[in-house]
Design a protein around this motif. Structure first.
Motif, PDB file in Angstrom:
ATOM      1  N   UNK A 180       0.802  -1.223   0.000  1.00  0.00           N
ATOM      2  CA  UNK A 180       0.000   0.000   0.000  1.00  0.00           C
ATOM      3  C   UNK A 180       0.834   1.273   0.000  1.00  0.00           C
ATOM      4  N   UNK A 181       2.059   1.218   0.496  1.00  0.00           N
ATOM      5  CA  UNK A 181       2.867   2.433   0.643  1.00  0.00           C
ATOM      6  C   UNK A 181       3.045   3.161  -0.676  1.00  0.00           C
ATOM      7  N   UNK A 182       3.245   2.412  -1.758  1.00  0.00           N
ATOM      8  CA  UNK A 182       3.497   3.044  -3.051  1.00  0.00           C
ATOM      9  C   UNK A 182       2.331   3.919  -3.506  1.00  0.00           C
ATOM     10  N   UNK A 183       1.132   3.691  -2.944  1.00  0.00           N
ATOM     11  CA  UNK A 183      -0.028   4.498  -3.295  1.00  0.00           C
ATOM     12  C   UNK A 183      -0.248   5.647  -2.315  1.00  0.00           C
ATOM     13  N   UNK A 184       0.621   5.765  -1.327  1.00  0.00           N
ATOM     14  CA  UNK A 184       0.453   6.794  -0.294  1.00  0.00           C
ATOM     15  C   UNK A 184       1.631   7.765  -0.264  1.00  0.00           C
ATOM     16  N   UNK A 185       2.479   7.725  -1.287  1.00  0.00           N
ATOM     17  CA  UNK A 185       3.712   8.515  -1.272  1.00  0.00           C
ATOM     18  C   UNK A 185       3.459  10.018  -1.235  1.00  0.00           C
ATOM     19  N   UNK A 186       2.344  10.461  -1.797  1.00  0.00           N
ATOM     20  CA  UNK A 186       2.067  11.909  -1.840  1.00  0.00           C
ATOM     21  C   UNK A 186       1.774  12.494  -0.464  1.00  0.00           C
ATOM     22  N   UNK A 187       1.526  11.619   0.523  1.00  0.00           N
ATOM     23  CA  UNK A 187       1.113  12.125   1.837  1.00  0.00           C
ATOM     24  C   UNK A 187       2.126  11.816   2.939  1.00  0.00           C
ATOM     25  N   UNK A 188       3.281  11.287   2.573  1.00  0.00           N
ATOM     26  CA  UNK A 188       4.220  10.832   3.608  1.00  0.00           C
ATOM     27  C   UNK A 188       4.870  11.966   4.391  1.00  0.00           C
ATOM     28  N   UNK A 189       4.888  13.183   3.849  1.00  0.00           N
ATOM     29  CA  UNK A 189       5.499  14.299   4.589  1.00  0.00           C
ATOM     30  C   UNK A 189       4.657  14.699   5.799  1.00  0.00           C
ATOM     31  N   UNK A 190       3.346  14.750   5.605  1.00  0.00           N
ATOM     32  CA  UNK A 190       2.465  15.258   6.661  1.00  0.00           C
ATOM     33  C   UNK A 190       1.696  14.175   7.404  1.00  0.00           C
ATOM     34  N   UNK A 191       1.531  13.024   6.778  1.00  0.00           N
ATOM     35  CA  UNK A 191       0.654  11.998   7.354  1.00  0.00           C
ATOM     36  C   UNK A 191       1.054  11.534   8.750  1.00  0.00           C
ATOM     37  N   UNK A 192       2.345  11.249   9.021  1.00  0.00           N
ATOM     38  CA  UNK A 192       2.679  10.734  10.360  1.00  0.00           C
ATOM     39  C   UNK A 192       2.230  11.654  11.486  1.00  0.00           C
TER      40      UNK A 192
END
Length: 205
Positions: A180-192
């Motif tokens: 699933x990570x490859x589909x969530x790359x656009x949000x990794x800066x703010x998501x955590x």
């Protein structure tokens, strides 16, 4: 990325750690260069200088080799997460660090060892034992943090512990699950930070 084996895995014949480690080292390099699907047991045998039949004494299939390499990849992410949460005392900060490091470590594997990352993605898709065990250990970490937070009075106690841990894992899953990570790359800066804050608000007593 380390090539030290983390568990014995399926094996045939006498257990010879040196030979098994040679196979894992060669397989890791081949998978890193050519990918899991394009590498055959014959390729590995040629690289090591053994016969294919001899390798089958130690591993029952190519997937068994891939499982062990996948377990090593996921163990590195898990180790990074464990180190991050052990570095602080308060449960809320442990949870924040868990979210942050899980994303950072998974991204590092994704970008630095993409072909090895693809093995972990396959494992997640096909529900290999290595992937299932990884999920179970991450959820156990979550339960431990929740238990500590309840003991200090910082987290609510009404929700069953396993239910709360399972729900939080589902929030984290897009950034922990290799598929699933490859589909969530656009949000990794703010998501955590955003997701951990949301979860912590839901845990308030």
């Amino acid at each position: 990325m380390s090539t030290t084996t983390t568990n014995p895995g399926p094996a045939r014949g006498p257990i010879d750690h040196e030979v098994r480690d040679q196979v894992i080292v060669a397989a890791t390099e081949h998978f890193r260069l050519y990918g899991y699907e394009k590498t055959t047991v014959s390729d590995l045998a040629k690289a090591i200088g053994f016969s294919k039949a001899y390798i089958y004494k130690f591993f029952e299939s190519k997937q068994a080799i891939g499982e062990l390499i996948c377990a090593n990849c996921l163990r590195e992410v898990e180790t990074d997460v464990r180190r991050a949460i052990d570095g602080v005392d308060r449960p809320p900060e442990k949870l924040r660090r868990m979210f942050k490091m899980a994303v950072e470590s998974s991204l590092r594997l994704f970008f630095e060892d993409r072909k090895l990352y693809d093995i972990a993605a396959s494992a997640a898709t096909e529900r290999w034992q290595a992937a299932r065990s990884y999920e179970e250990r991450i959820q156990a970490m979550l339960q431990d943090i929740l238990r500590q937070g309840r003991e200090t009075g910082e987290f609510e106690r009404k929700t069953p512990l396993d239910e709360a841990a399972g729900a939080i894992y589902l929030v984290m899953r897009p950034y922990l699950n290799p598929l699933l990570l490859q589909y969530s790359l656009d949000h990794t800066d703010d998501a955590p930070a955003q997701l951990s804050s949301l979860v912590l608000r839901s845990l308030s007593p």
